[in-house]
Structure formats: C-alpha cells, structure tokens
Design an enzyme around this catalytic site. Structure first.
Site, short mmCIF file in Angstrom:
data_model
loop_
_atom_site.label_atom_id
_atom_site.label_comp_id
_atom_site.label_asym_id
_atom_site.label_seq_id
_atom_site.Cartn_x
_atom_site.Cartn_y
_atom_site.Cartn_z
N HIS A 75 0.97 -1.27 0.09
CA HIS A 75 -0.24 0.19 0.32
C HIS A 75 0.63 1.21 -0.30
CE1 HIS A 75 -3.81 -1.84 1.15
NE2 HIS A 75 -3.47 -2.59 0.30
N TYR A 203 -9.30 5.15 7.91
CA TYR A 203 -9.28 5.15 9.35
C TYR A 203 -10.17 6.81 9.91
CZ TYR A 203 -4.54 2.89 9.98
OH TYR A 203 -3.67 1.87 10.48
N PRO A 294 -4.12 -0.45 19.06
CA PRO A 294 -3.47 -0.75 17.47
C PRO A 294 -3.64 -0.14 16.49
CG PRO A 294 -6.09 -1.59 18.85
CD PRO A 294 -4.80 -0.87 19.82
N LYS A 298 1.34 -0.73 15.38
CA LYS A 298 2.52 -1.12 15.65
C LYS A 298 3.35 -2.47 16.69
CE LYS A 298 4.60 2.37 13.60
NZ LYS A 298 4.35 2.12 12.63
N TYR A 388 4.52 5.98 10.58
CA TYR A 388 3.43 4.99 10.31
C TYR A 388 4.20 3.78 8.68
CZ TYR A 388 -0.97 2.38 8.76
OH TYR A 388 -1.82 1.11 8.40
P1 RFL Z 1 2.15 -12.95 21.57
O1 RFL Z 1 1.39 -12.74 19.82
O2 RFL Z 1 1.49 -13.06 22.31
O3 RFL Z 1 2.61 -14.10 21.72
C1 RFL Z 1 3.62 -14.31 22.82
C2 RFL Z 1 3.27 -16.35 23.00
O4 RFL Z 1 3.63 -16.72 24.17
C3 RFL Z 1 2.63 -17.71 24.89
N1 RFL Z 1 2.91 -17.64 26.12
C4 RFL Z 1 3.69 -18.77 26.38
N2 RFL Z 1 4.43 -19.42 26.52
C5 RFL Z 1 5.65 -20.20 27.15
N3 RFL Z 1 4.72 -20.25 28.57
C6 RFL Z 1 3.83 -19.42 28.83
N4 RFL Z 1 3.88 -19.14 30.17
C7 RFL Z 1 3.49 -18.37 27.67
N5 RFL Z 1 2.47 -17.21 28.30
C8 RFL Z 1 2.11 -16.69 26.64
C9 RFL Z 1 1.98 -17.10 24.03
O5 RFL Z 1 0.00 -18.37 24.29
C10 RFL Z 1 1.76 -16.44 22.43
O6 RFL Z 1 1.72 -17.63 21.74
O7 RFL Z 1 3.27 -11.69 21.17
P2 RFL Z 1 4.54 -11.26 20.20
O8 RFL Z 1 5.35 -12.47 19.74
O9 RFL Z 1 5.27 -10.23 21.06
O10 RFL Z 1 4.24 -10.64 18.98
C11 RFL Z 1 3.40 -9.32 19.68
C12 RFL Z 1 1.87 -9.42 19.00
O11 RFL Z 1 1.03 -10.75 18.96
C13 RFL Z 1 1.45 -7.72 19.23
O12 RFL Z 1 1.99 -6.80 19.43
C14 RFL Z 1 0.26 -7.71 18.10
O13 RFL Z 1 -0.75 -8.91 17.80
C15 RFL Z 1 -1.24 -6.42 19.17
N6 RFL Z 1 -2.14 -6.52 18.32
C16 RFL Z 1 -2.18 -6.17 17.21
N7 RFL Z 1 -1.62 -4.93 16.84
C17 RFL Z 1 -1.52 -4.62 15.27
O14 RFL Z 1 -0.70 -3.25 15.24
N8 RFL Z 1 -3.05 -4.33 15.24
C18 RFL Z 1 -3.90 -5.22 15.73
O15 RFL Z 1 -4.59 -5.46 15.11
C19 RFL Z 1 -3.81 -6.29 16.78
N9 RFL Z 1 -4.92 -6.72 17.16
C20 RFL Z 1 -3.64 -7.67 19.52
C21 RFL Z 1 -4.33 -7.31 18.45
C22 RFL Z 1 -3.00 -8.15 20.19
C23 RFL Z 1 -4.11 -8.59 20.79
N10 RFL Z 1 -3.70 -9.11 21.90
C24 RFL Z 1 -2.90 -10.05 22.85
C25 RFL Z 1 -5.26 -10.00 23.56
C26 RFL Z 1 -5.46 -8.39 19.31
C27 RFL Z 1 -5.43 -8.57 20.14
C28 RFL Z 1 -6.58 -9.98 20.95
C1 PHB Z 2 -5.99 -4.41 10.75
O1 PHB Z 2 -5.92 -5.34 9.55
O2 PHB Z 2 -5.79 -5.69 11.29
C2 PHB Z 2 -5.11 -3.49 11.56
C3 PHB Z 2 -4.69 -2.55 10.48
C4 PHB Z 2 -3.94 -0.88 10.91
C5 PHB Z 2 -4.08 -1.42 12.15
C6 PHB Z 2 -5.44 -2.14 12.70
C7 PHB Z 2 -5.66 -3.21 12.84
O3 PHB Z 2 -3.64 -0.18 12.91
#
Ligand code: RFL
Ligand code: PHB
Length: 393
Positions: A75, A203, A294, A298, A388
C-alpha cells in the site's frame, strides 16, 4: 527430570519468539522454543495486519519472505476520514516508503513452516514454564511436557511470551516499574468474506466513534468499530455491526460491501511499557515488554524490531563482542517510547472520548481541527508517513 542444554531458551512461539529462533539459526546459534499453547491455537489467533517496510525487509532477509512477496498487498498510503470526507495520505509521494498488508497469522504460518523445515526444537503445549537463576551466569527454565518435568539450561533466556507471560513477572518487583494507561474505549473487530471496498486502509473519526476498514487479501476484509470496553460481543449482531460500519464509514458515492462474518471479538486498548527489557540473563521482546493501542499498527512491528536488535546483539555476543547486548534494553526502549507516542497520538486523534458533555463536544471539534491540519499540511503528513511506515532501528 529430563535435561537439555542450549544457547538461548526462548519462551513463547508468537511472531517474536519464532522470528528470533530463525535469526539465531541463520547464525548457527542453538535455541529451544517453549510455548504453552497448541500450534493450532497460535495459528488461529487473528491479530495485526500491517507490516512496516523494515519488517518486510527483515522477513525477506531472513529467508521467510517468499509468500509475503507473492501475497502481501503493498500500500502506498492510507485514508484519513473525518467530517464526512476522505483524505488520502500518500506515503510514496511524501517520503518514498510503503507498508504491506499481510496478516500476523500468515507471518506466524510462514515462520512455523520454516521451523518445521529446519527441524527446530520448538515445543508446544508445555506447562508450568518457570525461569530460574536469571541473575547468575547459568539460568534454567523448568517446564512440564507429556506429564514429565524438564529442565532447560541456557546461556540466555528470552521472554517472547506476550503481555500475560511469565518472563516479565520473573523480574523482582522492586527492580522494575510499569508505565501504563488504559483508554476508555475498545475495538470490536470482524473478519468478513468479502472483497475490500477500498484499495487502502481507511481510518475514520465519526461522531459515533472510530471506525476502520482494513483487509487481509483481495477477498477478505477486516473492519473495526470503537465500542465501550464493558460491551459484550453478544450485544453486537452482524446486522448491528454492518449498520454501524455503514453509518461511520459512509461517504457519498462510495459503497461498503457486506459479507459473511467469520470472526468477531472485542480487544481492550492499552499503552504499557516496562522500565527495563533486560534483567541479568533475561531479555524481553515484543508484547512481553510493551503494548500499544492498535491504531498505529505498531504491535507486531515493534516485536519484530526488538527481535532484530536482540538477534544482532546475541550474535555479536557469541562472536566475542558484548557491547550491543549490554545496550539492548536501553536502545529498544528508546525506540519503543517513540512508537508509544505515535500510537497514543493516532489513537487520541481518531477516537471519540465517551460522554456527552461540553468537554467531550470541545474535544471532538478540536480533533476535527487537528485532522484538518494534518491532512492539509505536507509537513504533518510526512511526519505521519515516516512514523507509520516505520522508524529506523
Ligand atoms: P504474542 O503474539 O502474544 O506471543 C506470545 C506467545 O507466548 C505464549 N505464552 C507462553 N508460552 C510459554 N509459557 C508461558 N507462560 C506463556 N505465556 C504466553 C503465548 O501463547 C504466545 O504464543 O507476542 P509477540 O510475539 O511479542 O507478538 C506481539 C504481537 O502479537 C502483538 O503486538 C500484536 O498482535 C498486537 N495486536 C495488534 N497489533 C496491531 O498492530 N494491530 C492489531 O490489530 C492488533 N490486534 C493485538 C491485536 C493483540 C491482541 N492481544 C495480545 C490480546 C489483537 C489482540 C487480541
Ligand atoms: C488490521 O488489519 O488488523 C489492522 C490494520 C491497521 C491497524 C490495526 C489493525 O492500525
């Protein structure tokens, strides 16, 4: 007790832990990954969707960018929408950089496939994971697997276990400070089987609250709505969700196409930073050390940039140069605070503060003023574009 020795014990098989393993493998450094959930559970989590240019470069450099190059949607910018008008912020024209839309699930799938190919020691569904001896020179991690007790001895332990993990919690409370704030709103997100109604992400600040149109592919849309954090997902039928999306995202001459909703959930929003990402032989990466709301896309990108920094530092360490490892915590936190500020800024500019009173009416109009300034100034749009698409490491 079964005993195993490795160089780096990685707790967590999210994107951070999996990528670190691959970076270490490429440098010939031994590691073991411990994950408490099943592979299927980890693969099924729907989360982030936007990769910064630097994240794409990292995944490509580490040899896990083939599918991303084929299926990722590059994009050139985003749309900012407010007061019923949609404005394009053209990153390519402003600063010559892009982002790539590619779901976190796909990143995790690619990383897991590479670990399978490499025959990595990645153990899923382990329980009672507990680090020990972090302040000495011979840390261990104990865990249970297949009903047996195990002990993993390592030179270093990396906490890649997300916000709720054990790693950050194993730093003594008097050695760490938590900086955090919650927001008075949450995101209701859906995945829908319908071609995106937009070429780039929208957005939108609407009087009823924030809305966003994102996507996962040419046939799958991802959409979000600002809702009250106490709201139950059961109160949101598909029809109610589409109604709200039409109201908030609608502009004259544009149609939002509906499709079958295949996933829906509500995510609270918080900003959170630990005062340190290192403690003795423990290093934290990704959500284990910090969380952003989110809106700036980032979370995943920060996790990947921590890993890039830590992998380089560990590789140097094993080659005899300890300097980068000593600086990892400070360097990663300095970058993280800039990311925090950007995420907070995007969030507060684009969400309605709850409550119907003179102060919130003032704030809303002030936000419209800010959006009007941002979309009318090349300097302001450059600032947004630079952050961004991703700060340099
Ligand atoms: P993760 O992906 O949470 O992975 C951590 C892993 O550790 C495991 N774990 C354990 N393993 C062993 N022993 C334990 N005691 C453990 N406790 C936990 C977990 O099962 C998991 O597999 O962290 P990581 O790798 O640092 O990655 C970070 C990203 O996942 C996170 O920053 C983003 O996904 C945040 N986030 C979003 N970010 C965006 O930029 N856009 C989004 O739309 C977005 N949606 C989200 C999200 C985070 C969410 N969480 C954490 C509730 C939506 C959700 C629901
Ligand atoms: C998504 O596609 O899930 C998404 C994209 C941009 C954001 C957050 C989530 O800022």
């Amino acid at each position: 007790m079964a005993q195993v020795t490795t160089r780096v014990a990685i707790i967590g098989a999210g994107p951070a832990g999996l990528l670190l393993g691959i970076a270490l493998h490429r440098a010939g450094i031994d590691f073991v990954i411990l994950e408490n959930r099943s592979r299927e559970y980890v693969l099924g989590r729907v989360r982030a969707g936007v990769l910064e240019q630097g994240s794409v470069e990292t995944l490509t450099r580490l040899g896990v960018g083939d599918r991303l190059a084929r299926d990722g949607l590059v994009h050139d910018g985003i749309y900012l929408q407010f007061a019923g008008e949609r404005h394009h912020v053209d990153f390519t024209a402003l600063i010559g950089r892009t982002v790539t839309v590619y779901g976190q699930q796909e990143v995790v799938k690619d990383l897991m496939a590479e670990h399978d190919r490499l025959g990595s020691d990645a153990r899923y569904e382990v329980a009672d994971v507990a680090p020990h001896g972090l302040d000495g020179s011979a840390p261990t991690v104990t865990f249970t697997s297949d009903g047996r007790q195990h002990e993993l001895a390592a030179d270093f332990v990396v906490g890649a276990d997300g916000f709720h993990g054990v790693s950050r919690a194993s730093i003594p409370a008097d050695q760490i400070t938590i900086y955090e704030r919650e927001y008075p709103y949450a995101w209701l997100g859906i995945l829908a089987n319908v071609a995106p109604s937009t070429d780039e992400l929208i957005y939108c600040l609407h009087e009823d609250g924030f809305a966003m149109h994102s996507m996962r592919s040419h046939s799958v849309s991802r959409l979000y709505l600002q809702v009250d954090p106490t709201e139950s997902i059961d109160a949101w039928s598909d029809a109610r969700i589409w109604d709200a999306l039409h109201t908030r995202l609608g502009v004259p001459g544009w149609t939002l196409h509906e499709g079958e909703v295949t996933e829906k959930s509500i995510t609270p929003m918080r900003s959170f930073v630990a005062s340190r990402l290192d403690y003795g032989r423990l290093f934290l990466v990704g959500d284990a050390g910090h969380i952003v709301p989110p809106t700036g896309a980032k979370g995943l990108n920060s996790a990947l940039s921590d890993v890039t920094m830590l992998a380089a530092a560990l590789i140097d360490f094993f080659a005899g140069d300890e300097r980068k490892l000593a600086e990892y915590g400070t360097a990663a936190l300095a970058r993280q605070w800039r990311t925090q500020q950007f995420s907070q800024w995007m969030t507060e500019m684009l969400h309605r503060r709850p409550g119907d009173n003179a102060a919130t009416a003032f704030d809303y109009r002030s936000q419209l003023g800010e959006l009007s300034y941002v979309t009318g100034s090349d300097y302001a749009m450059q600032m947004l574009a630079e952050q961004y698409t991703g700060l340099k490491l």
